[in-house]
Design an enzyme around this catalytic site. Structure first.
Site, short mmCIF file in Angstrom:
data_model
loop_
_atom_site.label_atom_id
_atom_site.label_comp_id
_atom_site.label_asym_id
_atom_site.label_seq_id
_atom_site.Cartn_x
_atom_site.Cartn_y
_atom_site.Cartn_z
N GLY A 188 0.86 -1.18 0.00
CA GLY A 188 0.00 0.00 0.00
C GLY A 188 0.89 1.23 0.00
N LEU A 189 0.30 2.37 0.34
CA LEU A 189 1.11 3.58 0.32
C LEU A 189 2.33 3.43 1.19
CD1 LEU A 189 -1.56 6.39 0.40
CD2 LEU A 189 -0.14 5.62 -1.49
N ARG B 104 -15.24 13.27 11.65
CA ARG B 104 -16.02 12.08 11.35
C ARG B 104 -16.74 11.49 12.55
NH1 ARG B 104 -11.55 9.46 7.28
NH2 ARG B 104 -12.03 10.92 5.62
C1 LIG Z 1 -12.79 3.62 0.90
C2 LIG Z 1 -11.67 4.31 1.61
C3 LIG Z 1 -11.38 5.64 1.33
C4 LIG Z 1 -10.34 6.29 1.96
N1 LIG Z 1 -10.10 7.60 1.66
C5 LIG Z 1 -9.07 8.24 2.27
C6 LIG Z 1 -8.77 9.57 1.94
O1 LIG Z 1 -9.43 10.20 1.12
N2 LIG Z 1 -7.73 10.16 2.55
C7 LIG Z 1 -6.97 9.50 3.45
O2 LIG Z 1 -6.02 10.08 3.94
N3 LIG Z 1 -7.23 8.22 3.76
C8 LIG Z 1 -8.25 7.57 3.21
N4 LIG Z 1 -8.51 6.27 3.54
C9 LIG Z 1 -7.62 5.55 4.44
C10 LIG Z 1 -6.37 5.11 3.72
O3 LIG Z 1 -6.69 4.72 2.41
C11 LIG Z 1 -5.69 3.92 4.36
O4 LIG Z 1 -5.59 4.11 5.70
C12 LIG Z 1 -4.29 3.76 3.83
O5 LIG Z 1 -4.31 3.71 2.44
C13 LIG Z 1 -3.62 2.53 4.37
O6 LIG Z 1 -2.41 2.31 3.68
P1 LIG Z 1 -1.43 1.19 4.12
O7 LIG Z 1 -0.26 1.29 3.21
O8 LIG Z 1 -1.18 1.27 5.54
O9 LIG Z 1 -2.19 -0.19 3.89
P2 LIG Z 1 -2.97 -0.83 2.67
O10 LIG Z 1 -3.04 0.07 1.52
O11 LIG Z 1 -4.21 -1.39 3.22
O12 LIG Z 1 -2.03 -1.98 2.18
C14 LIG Z 1 -1.91 -3.17 2.87
C15 LIG Z 1 -0.92 -4.03 2.13
O13 LIG Z 1 -0.56 -5.10 2.94
C16 LIG Z 1 -0.71 -6.31 2.27
N5 LIG Z 1 -1.10 -7.30 3.25
C17 LIG Z 1 -2.07 -7.22 4.18
N6 LIG Z 1 -2.09 -8.32 4.90
C18 LIG Z 1 -1.13 -9.13 4.44
C19 LIG Z 1 -0.68 -10.42 4.78
N7 LIG Z 1 -1.21 -11.08 5.77
N8 LIG Z 1 0.32 -10.93 4.05
C20 LIG Z 1 0.89 -10.25 3.03
N9 LIG Z 1 0.51 -9.03 2.69
C21 LIG Z 1 -0.49 -8.48 3.38
C22 LIG Z 1 -1.72 -6.06 1.22
O14 LIG Z 1 -1.49 -6.93 0.15
C23 LIG Z 1 -1.44 -4.63 0.86
O15 LIG Z 1 -0.43 -4.59 -0.12
C24 LIG Z 1 -9.56 5.61 2.91
C25 LIG Z 1 -9.84 4.28 3.19
C26 LIG Z 1 -10.91 3.64 2.57
C27 LIG Z 1 -11.22 2.25 2.96
#
Ligand SMILES: Cc1cc2nc3c(=O)[nH]c(=O)nc-3n(C[C@H](O)[C@H](O)[C@H](O)COP(=O)(O)OP(=O)(O)OC[C@H]3O[C@@H](n4cnc5c(N)ncnc54)[C@H](O)[C@@H]3O)c2cc1C
Ligand code: HEM
Ligand code: SF4
Ligand code: FES
Lengths: 643, 254, 253
Positions: free
Chosen positions: A48-49, A336
């Protein structure tokens, strides 16, 4: 354990004035010389990001990186779904924004339950994120002069949210993904898609590897490294219905927790006010309608209970614009948690609309009259389109119906200022950690945090870790790897072996009902206590009656789901327990016992100005609570008011 | 063939360019390069068609006019060069057509049960026919054109059509028949129906091919592309109608 | 309000990458018209599980049309009958009582079937890896407003950047060509000023990899555009052709 508890509770926040902490910290960091970087291997779980940006940045520095995700491509990580935008303190609109104000808003928005120093760093690097993403080609919205434009989000009185139509998360993630793929091309990152992390391997107290299941072949694989970065997102799917992607899970974080990483504030869940309401029992997920809609949409319910007329047939005099009424200063743009609770309050009081009565209106009539349909379409066209596809109703004609839904989890693995968990060598980034949002996250700041962690924090702090440790070589033949792998394999075969009668979906829905009912938008002691028992009963039922067909040595999506569910069933209990011990209301955690006369959250700063970080002691056993005391020096504690 | 990025980044950009021929090979061996050649040859053939049609239509002016044109053409020194060029164009076009079509079949090695188009607006009446907008018929229409061209060559170049007297006995001996006479005879012979079929199929080929060529050459613009698409239909119609009118006329004068 | 449907499904079942597959017929009753297409499949899977048959495997994740994971050929149409829509956004109100629905995986040599309706789209990642990026190391960026970008240029870039990488373009194309996908990425990056420095190597690298993966050639049929849920325009393909020719003919390498 007592003394370890002390060492882990060193949050390692640097001394000195707030504005200088991060620079000071960076100055004091150890570096790894370029020739040695090539020899260091880093595992990044999640793309993810947080994960993609960290993996790319670390590879640019010269480390060998292995990147894992469960999707078929790193580009599909759940961050892709974020719609609204990303905050930064650029102050391009010249409306009085600054790093300090972003910091202040975020601490206040988090209802004074976050670590000031982390939040300040977040605000500091926010501007670099916008620069970095623009350089990568993220097509942020621009005005006709060609300069970047901003919109407003909840909890702020300035316009500081950058966006790319309603697809900001997609564009930011594609930026990070492309940086990642560039490094894959150079050979410094090796990609492992369709792999699910099932255990963390700890050797001599240091995180040194992971066990994954190859989702295509079903084989278990072992990977070793010099440190592990966990970027696996949030656990909102514990509720079954949420705005998260279907695959989002707590598994990776939970297994780390079981290996010794503390889980902080699991009860802080964000319920997003503007989602499309549930339409039936078959519902598999909920869809968010971006918060940005509240810039132009007005939220209301009929003034009379049980009014069954269509929204556009109810005259203004019979409408209750309850957010504007209750919170004149912020109006429709209250944070929110406040907006969600207000909707629930109206619906519980019998003013809800739609066939279930569990919805309120979000109306664009006035905005369309003011700015013209074309302008509204340009801003929100894709969201309106999405709404129409799902509900079959046209929001240009009738008001949208919305209701709160589980959206984001502020809780997560406990990390120090360096984003290191209580297990040395295990760093946690993005939504998976607990760090920056306290008890409530402001809109557009999760994207900011994920990228801050990945681009601008972890590359420094992991280098510092690698530079200051003299880690021995480990091989995947090490006993710890064998044990962890056997453990993971065993769990899978157990699930397959039950051969019971209940599907994972049905049990997951039931868990979701329990959590939503007792640990959702409002919570109270009795409910929480009963939920504890219900969850542990359900867990037992899972292990005695789950039915998963097929084999382990193949693509078996049902097995994947059941495995994640098994972890949610363990985790759910911790979430409820955390909600139970936090005898106050703050942010997303609203205890009915603790509210003011006009139903606002009542914090108890004297007793609960701390992070609860839980230590695992065995499934079903009572976990140990550790507390990190929070200090509010720059932003003095105050009652959070949006009136 | 592919320079991996890793290698590319290691080799410094200043060290020499590709050898003069290598980039041409890369271009011609790439899918887009091949489509580019396909488009260029197609358009050049279209150019030929225009000239060819203009010349042929002179039959309507009269025997002298047509014979004059034909004689002048045949006396041109460059004619063999031009003809060779034309054959090369056609050869390249056909060779690539075969290669690309085979590639395409291999790329979709298992077909769907019943593929259904999602294209909503059908641009013209051509698309109602199996050979309309669906470029799937390009190879088939092309093959029909090729078959027709073979017949056309037999008639006009090899002079093997048994129904045509290619030479006439005159008091001065046997001389070659005048082009006008050959033309009129051919159009009245049993091969005439092939000319109708062949040229109409050519029209279908061009109704997609003409605008497609612009796209393949990268020539696309929101203002002009819709125009080119309309023009393609018009062009296809003019070419098909123009050529097909000849055997029809031939039928009536006999 | 809510109506229900009785349906017959014909679904491609294939146990593994090397196994042979076949169509299997299933009957479903009382499907609510408010369900999404994938929820309908969830219901079927629940019933199969109950009966002791293995569930049908299909890719999905976000279920809101943005991750690009879902990928079904529904009655011979990629992502089903609606334009600008992914399978996960397709709702059952689009179907009629008594309909037979044929569900197949994306079919292309470059997208081998993994199981049932799941295919391997790794080729797309490998194409991006060969140039689908702008090289900007973390920390090296100038201020985001230092280069103004005219709104129309950024709109063009954004239109192309909206691609979700689902592969419907390949699935719908009679030649299984990946030109729409590749052109979207090339257009996104090469129209922006930031993307100009690498524009030649980008298009050359990506096209070379696209060819290596065994996708077909573009015959300008435009089915891709009609099937694309992100409504990517074929004008991007013309731009890709232009960029490629420009790079081949004009670049010094
Ligand atoms: C519908 C929606 C809209 C949103 N809009 C906004 C917004 O406008 N502005 C804002 O700031 N935030 C927003 N958010 C929140 C934000 O998108 C998320 O909090 C953020 O993108 C999380 O990023 P991350 O990299 O932590 O995880 P994620 O993007 O969730 O990535 C998780 C990664 O981990 C991997 N993974 C997970 N579990 C495992 C495992 N067991 N084994 C191997 N790989 C695994 C997945 O494959 C994925 O690659 C929104 C969220 C949602 C749901
Ligand atoms: C006078 C004769 C012909 C003319 C004027 C002509 C013209 C064209 C043109 C303009 C195109 C479009 C090129 C593009 O899409 O870029 C085309 C495509 C094509 N032609 Fe021809 N053509 C002729 C004969 C033939 C013949 C004899 C064949 C034999 C098989 C053939 C097969 C094809 C095929 C398969 C295509 C499709 C290429 C594609 O769309 O990818 N053509 N033709
Ligand atoms: S171009 Fe359209 S159809 Fe092709 S992958 Fe991108 S979004 Fe999917
Ligand atoms: S499941 Fe994400 S696009 Fe359909």
């Amino acid at each position: 354990m007592a003394d370890t508890a002390n060492t882990v509770f060193n949050s390692r926040v640097p001394d000195g004035p707030m504005a200088e902490k991060w620079d000071r910290c960076k100055q004091e960091m150890k570096l790894v010389n370029p020739a040695n970087k090539r020899k260091k291997k880093i595992i990044v779980v999640g793309t993810g990001l947080a994960g993609a940006s960290a993996a790319a940045s670390l590879a640019e520095l010269g480390y060998q990186v292995e990147s894992f995700c469960f999707q078929d491509s790193p580009r599909r990580a759940h961050s892709i779904a974020a719609q609204g935008g990303i905050n930064a303190a650029k102050n391009y609109p010249n409306d009085g924004d600054s790093v300090w104000r972003l910091f202040y808003d975020t601490v206040k928005g988090g209802d004074y339950r976050s670590r000031e120093a982390n939040v300040h760093r977040l605000a500091q690097v926010s501007n670099n994120i916008i620069d970095q993403c623009t350089a990568q080609g993220v097509p942020f919205a621009r005005d006709y002069g060609g300069l970047l434009s901003n919109r407003s989000f909840g909890g702020a009185q300035v316009s500081r949210t950058f966006y790319a139509r309603g697809q900001t998360g997609q564009q930011l993630l594609l930026g990070a993904y492309s940086a990642l793929m560039r490094q894959v091309g150079t050979g410094r990152v090796t990609l492992f898609p369709r792999r699910e992390m099932l255990d963390l391997v700890v050797v001599d107290g240091v995180a040194r590897g992971i066990i994954v299941r190859n989702l295509i072949t079903g084989e278990f694989e072992k990977y070793s490294a010099d440190c592990v970065l966990l970027c696996t997102g949030g656990y909102g799917n514990a509720f079954y219905l949420s705005t998260n992607a279907k695959g989002s899970n707590v598994t990776a974080a939970w297994r780390c927790h079981k290996r010794g990483a503390y889980f902080a504030n699991p009860c802080y869940t964000q319920i997003h006010p503007t989602c499309i309401p549930v339409s039936g029992d078959y519902q598999s997920k909920l869809t968010l309608m971006s918060e940005s809609l509240r810039n132009d949409g007005r939220v209301w319910v009929p003034g009379a209970q049980g009014d069954q007329r269509r929204g556009n047939q109810i005259p203004d005099t019979e409408r209750d614009y309850y957010l504007e009424r209750r919170y004149p200063a912020f109006g429709n743009l209250v944070p929110r948690d406040v907006a969600s609770r207000a909707s629930k309050e109206r619906c519980d009081a019998g003013y809800g609309v739609g066939s279930t009565g569990q919805a309120v209106f979000l109306d664009f009539r006035d905005a369309i009259a003011r700015d013209g349909k074309h302008t509204i379409e340009a801003k929100y066209g894709n969201l309106f389109h999405m709404y129409k596809k799902i509900t079959g109703e046209d929001p240009y004609q009738v008001p949208m119906r919305i209701y709160p839904a589980v959206h984001y989890t502020m809780g997560g693995l406990w990390v120090d200022y360096h984003l290191q968990s209580s297990i040395p060598g295990l760093f946690v980034l993005g939504e998976a950690n607990f760090s920056d949002h306290g008890a409530n996250r402001l809109g557009a700041s999760a994207l900011m945090q994920g990228l801050a962690d990945g681009y601008f924090v972890a590359p420094y702090t992991t280098s510092n870790f690698l530079g200051s440790q003299n880690l021995p070589e480990v091989s995947t033949d090490d006993e710890a790897f064998t044990e962890a792998m056997a453990n993971a394999q065993d769990r899978n075969s157990k699930i397959l072996g039950v051969q019971g009668t209940r599907s994972s979906d049905s049990i997951h829905r039931e868990l979701g009902h329990i959590l939503w009912e007792y640990c959702g938008m409002s919570r109270e002691r009795q409910g929480l206590e009963s939920a504890m028992g219900k969850i542990s009963d359900l867990r037992e039922e899972f292990w005695s009656s789950i039915k998963v067909l097929g084999q382990g040595e193949q693509l078996n999506q049902n097995l994947e789901h059941a495995g994640r569910l098994a972890d949610f069933l363990e985790f759910g209990e911790l979430m409820v327990r955390d909600a139970l011990v936090r005898e106050e209301s703050c942010g997303g955690h609203f205890r009915e016992e603790h509210q003011t006369k006009d139903n606002e959250a009542l914090r108890d700063d004297k007793n609960f100005s701390h992070v609860s970080a839980w230590e695992f002691t065995g499934v079903g056993n009572e976990p140990v609570e550790h507390r990190e005391q929070l200090e509010f020096i720059e932003v003095p504690l105050a009652t959070r008011s949006y009136k | 063939m592919v320079t991996k990025l890793a290698e590319k980044q290691q080799s410094s950009p200043s060290t020499g360019g590709k050898s003069a021929t290598k980039w041409i090979m890369t271009l011609l061996s790439s899918s887009i390069g091949q489509k580019f050649v396909m488009g260029i040859t197609g358009l050049l053939l279209c150019g030929f068609l225009v000239v060819h049609l203009a010349g042929n239509l002179l039959v309507y002016v009269g025997a002298e006019a047509y014979n004059g044109y034909a004689d002048k053409l045949h006396s041109m020194m460059l004619l063999p060069v031009a003809e060779t060029g034309l054959f090369l164009l056609l050869f390249a076009h056909i060779a690539l057509a075969i290669k690309l079509t085979r590639d395409n079949q291999q790329a979709r090695h298992i077909s769907y049960q019943e593929p259904q188009s999602k294209i909503e607006e059908k641009p013209s009446l051509f698309s109602q026919t199996p050979m309309g907008n669906t470029s799937g018929w390009m190879f088939i229409s092309g093959s029909i054109i090729l078959a027709f061209l073979v017949i056309h060559m037999i008639d006009m170049k090899l002079h093997w059509n048994p129904g045509v007297d290619y030479s006439i006995e005159t008091p001065e001996g046997v001389v070659e028949a005048k082009p006008y006479s050959i033309m009129v005879q051919v159009l009245g012979s049993f091969t005439a129906p092939f000319y109708i079929v062949g040229t109409i199929v050519l029209g279908f080929h061009l109704s997609h091919g003409f605008s497609s060529a612009f796209q393949s050459l990268g020539l696309n613009h929101p203002k002009y592309t819709p125009l080119i698409k309309k023009l393609a239909i018009l062009f296809a119609f003019v070419i098909a109608a123009g050529f097909a009118s000849l055997p029809i006329w031939g039928f009536f004068i006999h | 309000m809510s109506e229900t449907l009785d349906l017959t499904l014909k679904v491609w079942r294939q146990p593994g990458p090397d196994a042979s597959g076949r169509y299997v017929e299933y009957k479903l009753t009382e499907i609510s018209t408010h369900m999404s297409f994938l929820e309908m499949l969830d219901v079927l899977n629940e019933q199969l599980n109950e009966k002791g048959e293995e569930m049908i495997a299909f890719d999905h994740d976000c279920r809101e049309g943005i991750c690009g994971a879902c990928s079904l050929m529904i009655n011979g149409q990629a992502h089903g009958p609606d334009s600008g829509t992914t399978t996960c956004q397709l709702h059952m109100r689009r179907f009629k009582n008594g309909d037979t629905i044929v569900i197949e995986p994306w079919r292309a040599r470059a997208f081998p079937v993994v199981r049932d309706l799941v295919v391997d789209r790794g080729a797309f990642d490998r194409i991006v890896q060969e140039g689908g990026f702008i090289s900007a190391n973390t920390g090296s960026a100038p201020d985001a407003n230092s280069v103004p970008i005219p709104a129309p240029v950024q709109e063009t870039a954004m239109d192309a950047a909206a691609c979700i990488g689902c592969g419907a373009c390949v699935a719908a194309c009679k030649n299984a060509s990946a030109m729409l996908f590749v052109s979207a990425k090339v257009s996104h990056l090469s129209t922006l000023p930031q993307g100009k420095p690498e524009r030649d190597s980008r298009v050359q690298g990506m096209v070379a990899q696209m060819d290596l993966e065994g996708f077909g050639n573009c015959t300008n049929t435009e089915e891709c555009q009609a099937a694309c849920p992100a409504e990517i325009s074929v004008s991007n393909i013309a731009r890709l052709n232009r960029e490629f020719l420009r790079a081949q003919l004009c670049s010094k390498e």
